[in-house]
Motif scaffolding. Structure first.
Motif, PDB file in Angstrom:
ATOM      1  N   ARG A  59      16.153   0.198  13.282  1.00 26.10           N
ATOM      2  CA  ARG A  59      15.117  -0.311  12.148  1.00 26.10           C
ATOM      3  C   ARG A  59      14.002   0.595  12.109  1.00 26.10           C
ATOM      4  O   ARG A  59      13.993   1.446  13.001  1.00 26.10           O
ATOM      5  N   LYS A  60      13.155   0.458  11.226  1.00 14.71           N
ATOM      6  CA  LYS A  60      11.951   1.130  11.185  1.00 14.71           C
ATOM      7  C   LYS A  60      10.666   0.382  10.918  1.00 14.71           C
ATOM      8  O   LYS A  60      10.512  -0.659  10.766  1.00 14.71           O
ATOM      9  N   ILE A  61       9.560   1.083  11.486  1.00 15.51           N
ATOM     10  CA  ILE A  61       8.321   0.461  11.442  1.00 15.51           C
ATOM     11  C   ILE A  61       7.407   1.081  10.339  1.00 15.51           C
ATOM     12  O   ILE A  61       7.341   2.699  10.482  1.00 15.51           O
ATOM     13  N   PHE A  62       6.907   0.729   9.633  1.00 13.21           N
ATOM     14  CA  PHE A  62       6.309   1.497   8.419  1.00 13.21           C
ATOM     15  C   PHE A  62       4.646   1.339   8.529  1.00 13.21           C
ATOM     16  O   PHE A  62       4.246   0.076   8.720  1.00 13.21           O
ATOM     17  N   ARG A  63       3.979   2.344   8.417  1.00 13.85           N
ATOM     18  CA  ARG A  63       2.519   2.216   8.517  1.00 13.85           C
ATOM     19  C   ARG A  63       1.975   2.466   7.083  1.00 13.85           C
ATOM     20  O   ARG A  63       2.519   3.377   6.363  1.00 13.85           O
ATOM     21  N   TYR A  64       1.108   1.753   6.488  1.00 13.13           N
ATOM     22  CA  TYR A  64       0.640   2.016   5.122  1.00 13.13           C
ATOM     23  C   TYR A  64      -0.954   1.522   4.965  1.00 13.13           C
ATOM     24  O   TYR A  64      -1.350   1.006   5.767  1.00 13.13           O
ATOM     25  N   ARG A  65      -1.483   2.340   4.035  1.00 15.25           N
ATOM     26  CA  ARG A  65      -2.766   1.995   3.617  1.00 15.25           C
ATOM     27  C   ARG A  65      -2.773   1.183   2.193  1.00 15.25           C
ATOM     28  O   ARG A  65      -2.387   1.616   1.251  1.00 15.25           O
ATOM     29  N   ARG A  66      -3.787  -0.084   2.500  1.00 16.05           N
ATOM     30  CA  ARG A  66      -3.945  -0.864   1.200  1.00 16.05           C
ATOM     31  C   ARG A  66      -4.709   0.044   0.391  1.00 16.05           C
ATOM     32  O   ARG A  66      -6.249   0.074   0.694  1.00 16.05           O
ATOM     33  N   ASP A  67      -4.414   0.632  -0.545  1.00 16.66           N
ATOM     34  CA  ASP A  67      -5.336   1.170  -1.655  1.00 16.66           C
ATOM     35  C   ASP A  67      -5.156   1.043  -2.888  1.00 16.66           C
ATOM     36  O   ASP A  67      -5.573   2.001  -3.975  1.00 16.66           O
ATOM     37  N   PHE A  68      -4.298   0.141  -3.618  1.00 16.15           N
ATOM     38  CA  PHE A  68      -4.103  -0.232  -4.807  1.00 16.15           C
ATOM     39  C   PHE A  68      -3.862  -1.600  -5.176  1.00 16.15           C
ATOM     40  O   PHE A  68      -3.594  -2.293  -4.242  1.00 16.15           O
ATOM     41  N   ASP A  69      -3.657  -1.866  -6.378  1.00 21.92           N
ATOM     42  CA  ASP A  69      -3.466  -3.274  -6.704  1.00 21.92           C
ATOM     43  C   ASP A  69      -1.869  -3.663  -6.532  1.00 21.92           C
ATOM     44  O   ASP A  69      -1.210  -3.116  -7.162  1.00 21.92           O
ATOM     45  N   PHE A  70      -1.642  -4.333  -5.498  1.00 19.69           N
ATOM     46  CA  PHE A  70      -0.182  -4.337  -4.940  1.00 19.69           C
ATOM     47  C   PHE A  70       0.455  -5.784  -5.512  1.00 19.69           C
ATOM     48  O   PHE A  70       1.632  -5.877  -5.171  1.00 19.69           O
ATOM     49  N   LYS A  71      -0.236  -6.717  -6.135  1.00 17.29           N
ATOM     50  CA  LYS A  71       0.023  -7.956  -6.567  1.00 17.29           C
ATOM     51  C   LYS A  71       1.169  -7.770  -7.730  1.00 17.29           C
ATOM     52  O   LYS A  71       0.548  -8.297  -8.847  1.00 17.29           O
ATOM     53  N   VAL A  72       2.415  -7.115  -7.682  1.00 15.57           N
ATOM     54  CA  VAL A  72       3.247  -6.890  -8.582  1.00 15.57           C
ATOM     55  C   VAL A  72       4.344  -7.758  -8.274  1.00 15.57           C
ATOM     56  O   VAL A  72       4.680  -7.870  -7.229  1.00 15.57           O
ATOM     57  N   THR A  73       5.379  -7.941  -9.366  1.00 15.99           N
ATOM     58  CA  THR A  73       6.640  -8.299  -9.148  1.00 15.99           C
ATOM     59  C   THR A  73       7.743  -7.329  -8.935  1.00 15.99           C
ATOM     60  O   THR A  73       7.624  -6.287  -9.860  1.00 15.99           O
ATOM     61  N   CYS A  74       8.556  -7.423  -8.274  1.00 14.96           N
ATOM     62  CA  CYS A  74       9.667  -6.486  -8.395  1.00 14.96           C
ATOM     63  C   CYS A  74      10.666  -6.389  -9.207  1.00 14.96           C
ATOM     64  O   CYS A  74      10.936  -7.549  -9.890  1.00 14.96           O
ATOM     65  N   GLY A  96       0.976  -1.152  -0.062  1.00 17.83           N
ATOM     66  CA  GLY A  96      -0.030  -0.065   0.055  1.00 17.83           C
ATOM     67  C   GLY A  96       0.895   1.238  -0.081  1.00 17.83           C
ATOM     68  O   GLY A  96       2.170   1.034  -0.145  1.00 17.83           O
ATOM     69  N   THR A  97       0.282   2.556   0.142  1.00 13.65           N
ATOM     70  CA  THR A  97       0.974   3.651   0.255  1.00 13.65           C
ATOM     71  C   THR A  97       1.229   4.108   1.608  1.00 13.65           C
ATOM     72  O   THR A  97       0.439   3.855   2.496  1.00 13.65           O
ATOM     73  N   LEU A  98       2.494   4.391   1.882  1.00 14.21           N
ATOM     74  CA  LEU A  98       2.999   4.635   3.015  1.00 14.21           C
ATOM     75  C   LEU A  98       2.471   6.002   3.699  1.00 14.21           C
ATOM     76  O   LEU A  98       2.087   6.836   2.972  1.00 14.21           O
ATOM     77  N   ILE A  99       2.135   5.829   5.112  1.00 16.85           N
ATOM     78  CA  ILE A  99       1.575   7.059   5.552  1.00 16.85           C
ATOM     79  C   ILE A  99       2.269   7.341   6.820  1.00 16.85           C
ATOM     80  O   ILE A  99       1.823   8.658   7.293  1.00 16.85           O
ATOM     81  N   ASP A 100       3.116   6.578   7.413  1.00 18.75           N
ATOM     82  CA  ASP A 100       3.841   6.955   8.508  1.00 18.75           C
ATOM     83  C   ASP A 100       5.329   5.982   8.434  1.00 18.75           C
ATOM     84  O   ASP A 100       5.052   4.830   7.968  1.00 18.75           O
ATOM     85  N   VAL A 101       6.132   6.505   9.169  1.00 17.29           N
ATOM     86  CA  VAL A 101       7.317   5.516   9.467  1.00 17.29           C
ATOM     87  C   VAL A 101       7.885   6.244  10.788  1.00 17.29           C
ATOM     88  O   VAL A 101       7.991   7.398  10.983  1.00 17.29           O
ATOM     89  N   ARG A 102       8.229   5.278  11.778  1.00 21.81           N
ATOM     90  CA  ARG A 102       8.789   5.589  12.886  1.00 21.81           C
ATOM     91  C   ARG A 102      10.134   4.691  13.306  1.00 21.81           C
ATOM     92  O   ARG A 102      10.026   3.531  12.770  1.00 21.81           O
ATOM     93  N   ALA A 103      10.947   5.047  14.311  1.00 18.85           N
ATOM     94  CA  ALA A 103      11.995   4.061  14.769  1.00 18.85           C
ATOM     95  C   ALA A 103      11.349   3.178  15.501  1.00 18.85           C
ATOM     96  O   ALA A 103      10.269   3.220  16.214  1.00 18.85           O
ATOM     97  N   ALA A 104      12.026   1.807  15.247  1.00 18.35           N
ATOM     98  CA  ALA A 104      11.448   0.681  16.229  1.00 18.35           C
ATOM     99  C   ALA A 104      11.934   0.778  17.698  1.00 18.35           C
ATOM    100  O   ALA A 104      13.112   1.630  17.769  1.00 18.35           O
ATOM    101  N   PRO A 105      11.470   0.150  18.628  1.00 19.26           N
ATOM    102  CA  PRO A 105      11.658   0.530  20.074  1.00 19.26           C
ATOM    103  C   PRO A 105      13.041  -0.327  20.233  1.00 19.26           C
ATOM    104  O   PRO A 105      13.745  -1.020  19.513  1.00 19.26           O
ATOM    105  N   GLU A 106      13.948   0.345  21.231  1.00 20.19           N
ATOM    106  CA  GLU A 106      15.053  -0.304  21.589  1.00 20.19           C
ATOM    107  C   GLU A 106      14.893  -1.844  21.781  1.00 20.19           C
ATOM    108  O   GLU A 106      13.805  -2.078  22.331  1.00 20.19           O
ATOM    109  N   PRO A 107      15.929  -2.737  21.567  1.00 21.30           N
ATOM    110  CA  PRO A 107      17.233  -2.263  21.306  1.00 21.30           C
ATOM    111  C   PRO A 107      17.446  -2.358  19.589  1.00 21.30           C
ATOM    112  O   PRO A 107      18.344  -2.373  18.944  1.00 21.30           O
ATOM    113  N   GLU A 108      16.237  -2.283  18.989  1.00 22.70           N
ATOM    114  CA  GLU A 108      16.302  -2.060  17.442  1.00 22.70           C
ATOM    115  C   GLU A 108      16.004  -0.625  16.693  1.00 22.70           C
ATOM    116  O   GLU A 108      15.271  -0.518  15.729  1.00 22.70           O
ATOM    117  N   ALA A 109      16.450   0.404  17.626  1.00 24.51           N
ATOM    118  CA  ALA A 109      16.100   1.711  17.233  1.00 24.51           C
ATOM    119  C   ALA A 109      16.626   2.084  15.826  1.00 24.51           C
ATOM    120  O   ALA A 109      16.255   2.915  15.429  1.00 24.51           O
TER     121      ALA A 109
END
Length: 133
Positions: free
Chosen positions: A73-88, A58-71
């Protein structure tokens, strides 16, 4: 402008539903610089394997640092709003791939070339968009 992120994640693992077509990932590898780039209309695609179509995304709407001890790394928040079934369309680096496209020409560039040309300055990046990957 938009950047497409592709991650490997088995179905049902390391993500959660928050309601209203909004989802959140687990603690995933991403730099602060990449997190800043993707928050301008970027999209996320979740695959079970590199050559498989995405099973979620989906489309990304937020990103934040993961809690310690993995700060780092990131946690992504997204909205499923399009056809995402594609190959990279790009080469994977372990469990992640990043698609940077210039204009509408399907000219793929590397992350380094993208940042050298456009940096993270949003005004200078207006001609960039991510093509469905």
């Amino acid at each position: 402008m938009p950047v497409d992120l592709h991650y490997i994640c088995k179905q049902g693992e390391n993500f959660k539903w928050l309601g209203d077509e909004v989802f959140e990932t687990g603690n995933w590898t991403a730099t602060d610089q990449l997190a800043a780039l993707v928050m301008d209309g970027g999209r996320i695609f979740v695959h079970t394997a590199q050559k498989e179509p995405a099973w979620h995304g989906g489309t990304l709407i937020d990103v934040r640092a993961a809690p310690e001890p993995e700060a780092d790394r990131k946690i992504f928040r997204y909205r499923r709003d399009f056809d995402f079934k594609v190959t990279c369309p790009v080469v994977w680096s372990q469990q992640r791939a990043i698609a940077y496209w210039i204009g509408g020409r399907m000219q793929l560039v590397t992350r380094q070339e993208y940042l050298q040309a456009f940096g993270t300055d949003r005004e200078r990046m207006k001609g960039i968009r991510a093509v469905s990957s």
